[in-house]
Motif scaffolding. Structure first.
Motif, PDB file in Angstrom:
ATOM      1  N   LEU A 256       0.956  -1.344  -0.005  1.00  0.00           N
ATOM      2  CA  LEU A 256       0.003   0.214   0.063  1.00  0.00           C
ATOM      3  C   LEU A 256       0.865   1.341  -0.005  1.00  0.00           C
ATOM      4  N   ASP A 257       2.046   1.137   0.542  1.00  0.00           N
ATOM      5  CA  ASP A 257       2.814   2.398   0.957  1.00  0.00           C
ATOM      6  C   ASP A 257       3.389   2.771  -0.430  1.00  0.00           C
ATOM      7  N   GLU A 258       2.760   3.404  -1.376  1.00  0.00           N
ATOM      8  CA  GLU A 258       3.359   3.614  -2.589  1.00  0.00           C
ATOM      9  C   GLU A 258       4.420   4.670  -2.500  1.00  0.00           C
ATOM     10  N   ASN A 259       4.402   5.516  -1.920  1.00  0.00           N
ATOM     11  CA  ASN A 259       5.285   6.664  -1.741  1.00  0.00           C
ATOM     12  C   ASN A 259       6.669   6.431  -0.875  1.00  0.00           C
ATOM     13  N   GLY A 260       6.497   5.084   0.059  1.00  0.00           N
ATOM     14  CA  GLY A 260       7.588   4.879   0.657  1.00  0.00           C
ATOM     15  C   GLY A 260       7.768   5.364   2.021  1.00  0.00           C
ATOM     16  N   ASP A 261       6.905   6.012   2.406  1.00  0.00           N
ATOM     17  CA  ASP A 261       7.155   6.932   3.772  1.00  0.00           C
ATOM     18  C   ASP A 261       6.801   6.117   5.030  1.00  0.00           C
ATOM     19  N   GLY A 262       6.495   4.990   5.104  1.00  0.00           N
ATOM     20  CA  GLY A 262       6.188   4.122   6.129  1.00  0.00           C
ATOM     21  C   GLY A 262       4.852   4.280   6.756  1.00  0.00           C
ATOM     22  N   GLU A 263       4.091   4.965   6.243  1.00  0.00           N
ATOM     23  CA  GLU A 263       2.854   5.077   6.500  1.00  0.00           C
ATOM     24  C   GLU A 263       1.689   4.926   5.515  1.00  0.00           C
ATOM     25  N   VAL A 264       0.507   4.834   5.853  1.00  0.00           N
ATOM     26  CA  VAL A 264      -0.601   4.575   4.717  1.00  0.00           C
ATOM     27  C   VAL A 264      -1.748   5.892   4.793  1.00  0.00           C
ATOM     28  N   ASP A 265      -1.631   6.739   3.640  1.00  0.00           N
ATOM     29  CA  ASP A 265      -2.411   7.812   3.575  1.00  0.00           C
ATOM     30  C   ASP A 265      -3.840   7.119   3.322  1.00  0.00           C
ATOM     31  N   PHE A 266      -4.661   8.193   3.000  1.00  0.00           N
ATOM     32  CA  PHE A 266      -6.222   7.643   2.707  1.00  0.00           C
ATOM     33  C   PHE A 266      -6.224   7.141   1.483  1.00  0.00           C
ATOM     34  N   GLN A 267      -5.515   7.776   0.504  1.00  0.00           N
ATOM     35  CA  GLN A 267      -5.677   7.327  -1.036  1.00  0.00           C
ATOM     36  C   GLN A 267      -4.890   5.804  -1.305  1.00  0.00           C
ATOM     37  N   GLU A 268      -4.032   5.560  -0.281  1.00  0.00           N
ATOM     38  CA  GLU A 268      -3.545   4.209  -0.464  1.00  0.00           C
ATOM     39  C   GLU A 268      -4.229   3.291   0.356  1.00  0.00           C
ATOM     40  N   PHE A 269      -4.915   3.627   1.519  1.00  0.00           N
ATOM     41  CA  PHE A 269      -5.959   2.901   2.030  1.00  0.00           C
ATOM     42  C   PHE A 269      -7.301   2.457   1.093  1.00  0.00           C
ATOM     43  N   VAL A 270      -7.673   3.567   0.367  1.00  0.00           N
ATOM     44  CA  VAL A 270      -8.602   3.101  -0.415  1.00  0.00           C
ATOM     45  C   VAL A 270      -8.439   2.269  -1.422  1.00  0.00           C
ATOM     46  N   VAL A 271      -7.174   1.984  -1.908  1.00  0.00           N
ATOM     47  CA  VAL A 271      -6.665   1.137  -2.971  1.00  0.00           C
ATOM     48  C   VAL A 271      -6.905  -0.212  -2.209  1.00  0.00           C
ATOM     49  N   LEU A 272      -6.507  -0.413  -0.973  1.00  0.00           N
ATOM     50  CA  LEU A 272      -6.849  -1.608  -0.307  1.00  0.00           C
ATOM     51  C   LEU A 272      -8.201  -1.953  -0.232  1.00  0.00           C
ATOM     52  N   VAL A 273      -9.057  -1.121  -0.084  1.00  0.00           N
ATOM     53  CA  VAL A 273     -10.510  -1.373   0.202  1.00  0.00           C
ATOM     54  C   VAL A 273     -11.057  -1.767  -1.044  1.00  0.00           C
ATOM     55  N   ALA A 274     -10.568  -1.078  -2.176  1.00  0.00           N
ATOM     56  CA  ALA A 274     -11.230  -1.242  -3.666  1.00  0.00           C
ATOM     57  C   ALA A 274     -10.650  -2.913  -4.044  1.00  0.00           C
ATOM     58  N   ALA A 275      -9.444  -3.030  -3.621  1.00  0.00           N
ATOM     59  CA  ALA A 275      -8.801  -4.363  -4.126  1.00  0.00           C
ATOM     60  C   ALA A 275      -9.692  -5.446  -3.452  1.00  0.00           C
ATOM     61  N   LEU A 276      -9.932  -5.240  -2.083  1.00  0.00           N
ATOM     62  CA  LEU A 276     -10.780  -6.405  -1.554  1.00  0.00           C
ATOM     63  C   LEU A 276     -12.156  -6.566  -1.977  1.00  0.00           C
ATOM     64  N   THR A 277     -12.819  -5.294  -2.106  1.00  0.00           N
ATOM     65  CA  THR A 277     -14.152  -5.203  -2.775  1.00  0.00           C
ATOM     66  C   THR A 277     -13.972  -6.106  -3.843  1.00  0.00           C
ATOM     67  N   VAL A 278     -13.282  -5.714  -5.015  1.00  0.00           N
ATOM     68  CA  VAL A 278     -13.336  -6.449  -6.279  1.00  0.00           C
ATOM     69  C   VAL A 278     -12.811  -7.897  -6.084  1.00  0.00           C
ATOM     70  N   ALA A 279     -12.145  -8.361  -5.110  1.00  0.00           N
ATOM     71  CA  ALA A 279     -11.846  -9.634  -4.748  1.00  0.00           C
ATOM     72  C   ALA A 279     -13.165 -10.455  -4.176  1.00  0.00           C
ATOM     73  N   CYS A 280     -13.973  -9.663  -3.570  1.00  0.00           N
ATOM     74  CA  CYS A 280     -15.183 -10.234  -2.724  1.00  0.00           C
ATOM     75  C   CYS A 280     -16.472 -10.063  -3.510  1.00  0.00           C
ATOM     76  N   ASN A 281     -16.300  -9.580  -4.507  1.00  0.00           N
ATOM     77  CA  ASN A 281     -17.392  -9.036  -5.388  1.00  0.00           C
ATOM     78  C   ASN A 281     -18.200 -10.436  -5.709  1.00  0.00           C
ATOM     79  N   THR A 282     -17.523 -11.434  -6.576  1.00  0.00           N
ATOM     80  CA  THR A 282     -18.335 -12.585  -7.082  1.00  0.00           C
ATOM     81  C   THR A 282     -18.824 -13.334  -5.714  1.00  0.00           C
ATOM     82  N   PHE A 283     -18.095 -13.355  -4.752  1.00  0.00           N
ATOM     83  CA  PHE A 283     -18.714 -14.362  -3.589  1.00  0.00           C
ATOM     84  C   PHE A 283     -19.889 -13.653  -2.801  1.00  0.00           C
ATOM     85  N   PHE A 284     -19.662 -12.389  -2.760  1.00  0.00           N
ATOM     86  CA  PHE A 284     -20.832 -11.781  -2.068  1.00  0.00           C
ATOM     87  C   PHE A 284     -22.306 -11.537  -3.003  1.00  0.00           C
TER      88      PHE A 284
END
Length: 94
Positions: free
Chosen positions: A62-90
């Motif tokens: 997630l830490d695209e800019n390498g600062d050792g922290e996750v900003d909101f934009q990076e967090f949304v990438v995680l949520v979007a990826a998990l949502t896509v992965a879970c779409n078919t199941f749900f």
């Protein structure tokens, strides 16, 4: 009251900021804050992970800019990826 999507967006924002800023930058998640968020909000997801370094790997991915922290934009990438992965199941089990 807003739409379901607006409510989902508000929830996503509120969840992020509930965990961010407990240490360091209040607009970013430290590794500790990310781990707490993942365990509290996505505990079922983490339970299926056998890799003890799962949070570390997620942080690195997630830490695209390498600062050792996750900003909101990076967090949304995680949520979007998990949502896509879970779409078919749900959708098929609804």
């Amino acid at each position: 009251m807003g739409s379901q999507l607006e409510g989902a967006m508000e929830t996503l924002i509120n969840v992020f900021h509930h965990y961010s800023g407990k240490e360091g930058d209040k607009y970013k998640l430290s590794k500790k804050e990310l781990k707490e968020l993942l365990q509290s909000e996505l505990g079922c997801f983490l339970e299926t992970q056998k890799d003890a370094g799962a949070v570390e790997k997620i942080m690195q991915d997630l830490d695209e800019n390498g600062d050792g922290e996750v900003d909101f934009q990076e967090f949304v990438v995680l949520v979007a990826a998990l949502t896509v992965a879970c779409n078919t199941f749900f959708w098929e089990n609804a």
